[in-house]
Design an enzyme around this catalytic site. Structure first.
Site, PDB file in Angstrom:
ATOM      1  CD  GLU A 312      11.087  -0.215   0.571  1.00 46.65           C
ATOM      2  OE1 GLU A 312      11.656  -1.304   0.339  1.00 46.65           O
ATOM      3  OE2 GLU A 312      11.668   0.866   0.579  1.00 46.65           O
ATOM      4  CB  CYS A 349      14.653  -1.272  -1.767  1.00 52.03           C
ATOM      5  SG  CYS A 349      13.955   0.342  -2.166  1.00 52.03           S
TER       6      CYS A 349
END
Length: 600
Positions: A312, A349
């Site tokens: 990720e 994020c």
């Protein structure tokens, strides 16, 4: 009279049943709400709170640009970015320490891998009990190491972690229950059943980023534990102090429930030793959260031992606002955008990196942001719940990068409406603060619209149409999360379908993460998923099992096919007939195949 007496008796009985049913109903409701509470609330416990996490702690303030200890490079310096206080010094793991840690995790997993789902739920409930009972202490530890606000920690660290644990407790076993499959389509194999079983891999590793030290550590820990694995977390050097404390929560919960605390491990090491960890044959799966350049190194090292990796990576998440929302709704959306951009100082994020609005909503949003962004207050709420809105950045070198991105955007025609530079806090002169920033007139070709900002900068971009908004949203290499706001289901669905992203929220921001859906991106944002049922199963060996459905029917080898084969010609004819019977489209061909088989 007999009829009336009968009716009266029936009425009395009905009334009595009703009277009895009322408390019974309450009892059943209470049982539903509190069922098993004595056995399933988790064990209450306490841990020694680090001195630096105490209120009004008077730690030494230092101005250090490098967390590597100059006097002894083996040690990592831990600093509070909000105040500049030195939290401590920790020895980085070398190859020998990594070997030892993985050996202990491997040994502990043997017992833990045999644990029941009830065992695993008890451990998770005890972890959750501690976090819930000690929210202020947990938040303060996270804030001291990252500089975020207590409110941001309560929302982004505690709430999200507790939700993940609760989901695993409630739905984890269902996700890992053997999955029944249809089996063969060949009628001759009707007696075969098929299923996929989910078994522990062994030792799994999570390499996590610094921005959410509790959630990023505890998320993979609880998922890995529920799947029956030992979990080794390679924490960020930026938050080694808080990681050392948070891992003790899981260790103590395991110990209290009768399991080896070595089942969960923390490794903090410098980059020169990270490849040794990543390529170690003891590790059976890696979840990596971080940047694209580091991911290349991680995947290269993991390939040596053929270890699967889920990544990720960065995000440049678009939030699209269509022109069909009402004026009152625009104000609500503006509040959601403010939270999505400025929570944790934008170090998120799946934070809102680009606000893409059609002309009418664009102008309304700009008016709102021009008033509200300059009102945001900077500072620290670690020692007291002060009225501040935004905390610090994690490291000083980000200040130069953010200022350069803003200057470049302005030089290319963007309008700096607010902020744009570092902030010298009068109370915390050694803190690392950047002014909440608003840039309008941003276009997709600007550097700031292409690179991940990871800071408190609101980029407002105007789109001329729905198609233009989609094109702008898809104009970067990143494709992690996205949000779409609008009233027209047709236009909203068009955006959801056309915007390239691994996760999309409709008329909201990032709720897919809280809802425990499989989480991950595509392109420059990585590959693979963690979270939800799919992520949990990804931490398991998916073992395909085929079995006999009936005890009196099983496979046998016909004499015509048994070694040594008596006649290859007859064997060929038999197999051809089997294939025709099982897979031919024509019923007549199937019938002839059955006749041939009966004649063999």
């Amino acid at each position: 009279m007999e009829i009336l007496d009968h009716i009266a008796a029936q009425t009395a009985i009905t009334a009595l049943v009703g009277l009895l049913a009322l408390p019974l109903t309450y009892l059943m409701c209470a049982r539903f709400l509190f069922r098993g509470s004595r056995n399933h609330e988790g064990i209450q416990f306490s841990l020694p709170i680090p001195e630096a996490a105490q209120e009004h702690w008077k730690g030494k303030r230092v101005s250090v640009m490098n967390i590597r200890d100059e006097s002894d490079p083996q040690y990592i310096k831990a600093l509070c970015p909000a105040t500049g206080q030195l939290l401590g010094s920790f020895k980085a793991a070398d190859e020998a320490a990594i070997d030892d840690t993985l050996a202990r995790a491997t040994a502990a997993q043997r017992k833990w891998g045999e644990s029941s789902f009830d065992d695993r739920r008890r451990v998770l409930k005890t972890i959750a009990r501690y976090i819930s009972d000690h929210q202020r202490e947990v938040a303060r530890v996270a804030c001291r190491d990252t500089g975020k606000t207590m409110l941001d920690a309560a929302l982004g660290e505690i709430m999200v972690t507790l939700e993940k644990i609760k989901w695993l407790i409630k739905h984890g076993e269902d996700a890992l229950t053997p999955s029944k499959r249809p089996g063969s389509t060949n009628v001759l194999l009707f007696y075969k059943g098929a299923e996929v079983r989910y078994e522990p891999l062994g030792v799994v590793c999570a390499m996590v980023s610094w921005n959410y030290p509790l959630h990023n550590l505890m998320g993979p820990v609880v998922a890995g534990l529920f799947a029956g694995n030992s979990v080794v977390v390679k924490g960020s050097e930026q938050v080694v102090w808080s990681s050392e404390f948070f891992v003790q929560i899981a260790k103590r919960a395991l110990e209290l429930e009768g399991f080896d605390p070595e089942t969960v491990q923390l490794i903090s090491c410098w980059p020169e030793h990270a490849d040794y960890l990543t390529s170690h044959p003891a590790i059976k799966h890696i979840t990596f959260i971080g940047s694209c350049p580091v991911a290349h190194s991680v995947c290269t090292a993991a390939a040596r031992s053929l270890t699967p990796v889920v990544t990720e990576l960065g995000g440049k998440d678009p939030l699209v606002v269509l022109d069909d929302v009402s004026g009152a709704k625009v104000k609500e959306i503006a509040s959601i955008i403010m939270r999505g951009v400025f929570q944790s100082a934008g170090q998120n994020c799946i934070g809102v990196e680009r606000v893409i609005a059609l002309p009418k909503t664009h102008d309304a949003l700009l008016d709102i942001f021009k008033k509200r962004v300059p009102q945001l207050r900077l500072g620290s709420s670690i020692d007291e719940l002060a009225n501040i809105d935004m905390g610090a950045l994690i490291a000083a070198h980000h200040l130069d990068r953010l200022e350069a991105l803003v200057s470049d955007a302005v030089a290319q025609g963007a309008v700096l409406e607010a902020g744009g530079k570092r902030f010298a806090h009068p109370k915390y002169p050694l803190g690392i603060y950047f002014e909440p920033t608003l840039l309008s007139g941003v276009t997709k070709d600007m550097k700031i619209a292409q690179e991940e900002v990871f800071g408190p900068i609101l980029l407002l971009m105007k789109a001329e149409s729905v198609d233009d908004a989609i094109e702008i949203a898809n104009s970067t290499q990143f494709a992690l999360g996205a949000s779409v706001f609008g009233s027209s289901s047709r236009d909203v669905d068009r955006c959801v379908k056309s915007i390239r992203a691994g996760n999309v929220a409709i008329n909201d921001f990032a709720t897919y993460h809280l809802c425990q859906l499989p989480f991950g991106g595509v392109g420059g944002s990585g590959y693979g998923k963690f979270g939800g049922a799919e992520g949990l199963r990804g931490l398991c060996l998916e073992k395909s099992v085929c079995y006999d459905r009936f005890p009196f029917i099983s496979t046998f080898i016909p004499r015509a096919l048994d070694y040594p084969i008596p006649s290859v010609a007859k064997a060929w004819s038999m197999v051809r007939a089997l294939n025709d019977l099982g897979y031919a489209q024509s019923g007549w061909v199937k019938f002839k195949a059955l006749r041939r088989l009966l004649g063999i």
